[in-house]
Design a protein around this motif. Structure first.
Motif, mmCIF file in Angstrom:
data_model
loop_
_atom_site.group_PDB
_atom_site.id
_atom_site.type_symbol
_atom_site.label_atom_id
_atom_site.label_comp_id
_atom_site.label_asym_id
_atom_site.label_seq_id
_atom_site.Cartn_x
_atom_site.Cartn_y
_atom_site.Cartn_z
ATOM 1 N N MET A 139 62.451 95.318 13.629
ATOM 2 C CA MET A 139 60.781 96.073 12.076
ATOM 3 C C MET A 139 60.618 95.050 11.031
ATOM 4 N N HIS A 140 58.651 95.773 11.788
ATOM 5 C CA HIS A 140 58.402 95.404 10.621
ATOM 6 C C HIS A 140 57.338 96.140 9.641
ATOM 7 N N TYR A 141 57.602 96.277 8.654
ATOM 8 C CA TYR A 141 57.310 96.563 7.661
ATOM 9 C C TYR A 141 56.135 96.601 7.042
ATOM 10 N N PHE A 142 54.771 97.046 6.419
ATOM 11 C CA PHE A 142 53.568 96.713 5.965
ATOM 12 C C PHE A 142 53.232 97.659 4.342
ATOM 13 N N HIS A 184 60.090 93.254 29.597
ATOM 14 C CA HIS A 184 59.347 93.595 29.296
ATOM 15 C C HIS A 184 59.044 93.807 27.660
ATOM 16 N N ASN A 185 58.318 93.092 26.669
ATOM 17 C CA ASN A 185 58.326 93.785 25.472
ATOM 18 C C ASN A 185 57.705 94.866 24.750
ATOM 19 N N LEU A 186 58.354 94.972 24.466
ATOM 20 C CA LEU A 186 57.565 96.366 23.915
ATOM 21 C C LEU A 186 57.359 96.907 22.115
ATOM 22 N N VAL A 187 56.176 98.038 21.910
ATOM 23 C CA VAL A 187 56.166 97.962 20.654
ATOM 24 C C VAL A 187 56.462 99.446 20.564
ATOM 25 N N VAL A 188 56.683 99.700 19.327
ATOM 26 C CA VAL A 188 57.162 101.301 19.125
ATOM 27 C C VAL A 188 56.242 101.265 17.330
ATOM 28 N N ARG A 189 55.812 102.209 17.386
ATOM 29 C CA ARG A 189 55.564 102.796 15.634
ATOM 30 C C ARG A 189 55.791 103.725 14.947
ATOM 31 N N ASN A 190 55.459 103.575 13.690
ATOM 32 C CA ASN A 190 56.264 103.910 12.064
ATOM 33 C C ASN A 190 56.827 105.648 12.772
ATOM 34 N N LYS A 191 57.669 107.031 12.525
ATOM 35 C CA LYS A 191 58.673 107.167 12.704
ATOM 36 C C LYS A 191 59.123 106.821 14.020
ATOM 37 N N ALA A 192 58.241 106.709 15.100
ATOM 38 C CA ALA A 192 59.058 106.528 16.785
ATOM 39 C C ALA A 192 59.938 105.195 16.127
#
Length: 146
Positions: free
Chosen positions: A20-23, A55-63
């Motif tokens: 996780m990375h938080y902004f 495969h490199n995957l990216v999911v955002r926020n609540k997901a």
């Protein structure tokens, strides 16, 4: 056809836990690798060959928060998304490139954390569709004739 399409659908296993990375402002992203396998038989040696693609995957926020909570290394997941390539400048001055899958939808197929942490989550097999009446040849209960 004038339109274009950028869509990816994968079923695979997580190569590691979600990072996780938080902004500022409360937004976050989660990153993880997904392994998909292709199995075939070498016709000359009759040897079973397994080829793995990462495969490199990216999911955002609540997901991303859901994925972090329920997924761990080795879990199986179905994802849909789109390909996104990006580049950046590394600390040594070189230009780095990557291709990622921006996940838009996902379904957990098997999770270790979900089974350990929350026994009350129902599996898809245990959920019954109650909108259909078996005595009425499988027609919906509220079926209108028009």
């Amino acid at each position: 056809m004038n339109g274009t399409l950028n869509k990816v659908m994968l079923i695979g296993h997580l190569g590691d836990d979600v990072k996780m990375h938080y902004f500022d402002g409360g937004n976050c992203i989660g990153r993880f690798q997904l392994a998909t396998n292709e199995v075939y038989i070498n016709k000359t040696t009759n040897e079973k060959i397994t080829s793995t693609e990462w495969h490199n995957l990216v999911v955002r926020n609540k997901a991303a928060e859901l994925c972090e909570k329920y997924l761990s290394k080795g879990d199986k997941i179905y994802v849909e998304g789109r390909l996104k390539s990006r580049q950046w400048q590394a600390e040594d001055g070189s230009t780095k490139h990557t291709v990622e899958i921006q996940v838009t939808e996902f379904t957990f197929l098997s999770t270790k954390k979900g089974n350990e942490d929350n026994k009350s989550i129902q599996s898809p097999e245990s959920v019954k569709n109650t909108n259909f009446d078996p005595k009425n040849n499988g027609l919906p209960v509220n079926d209108l004739p028009f």
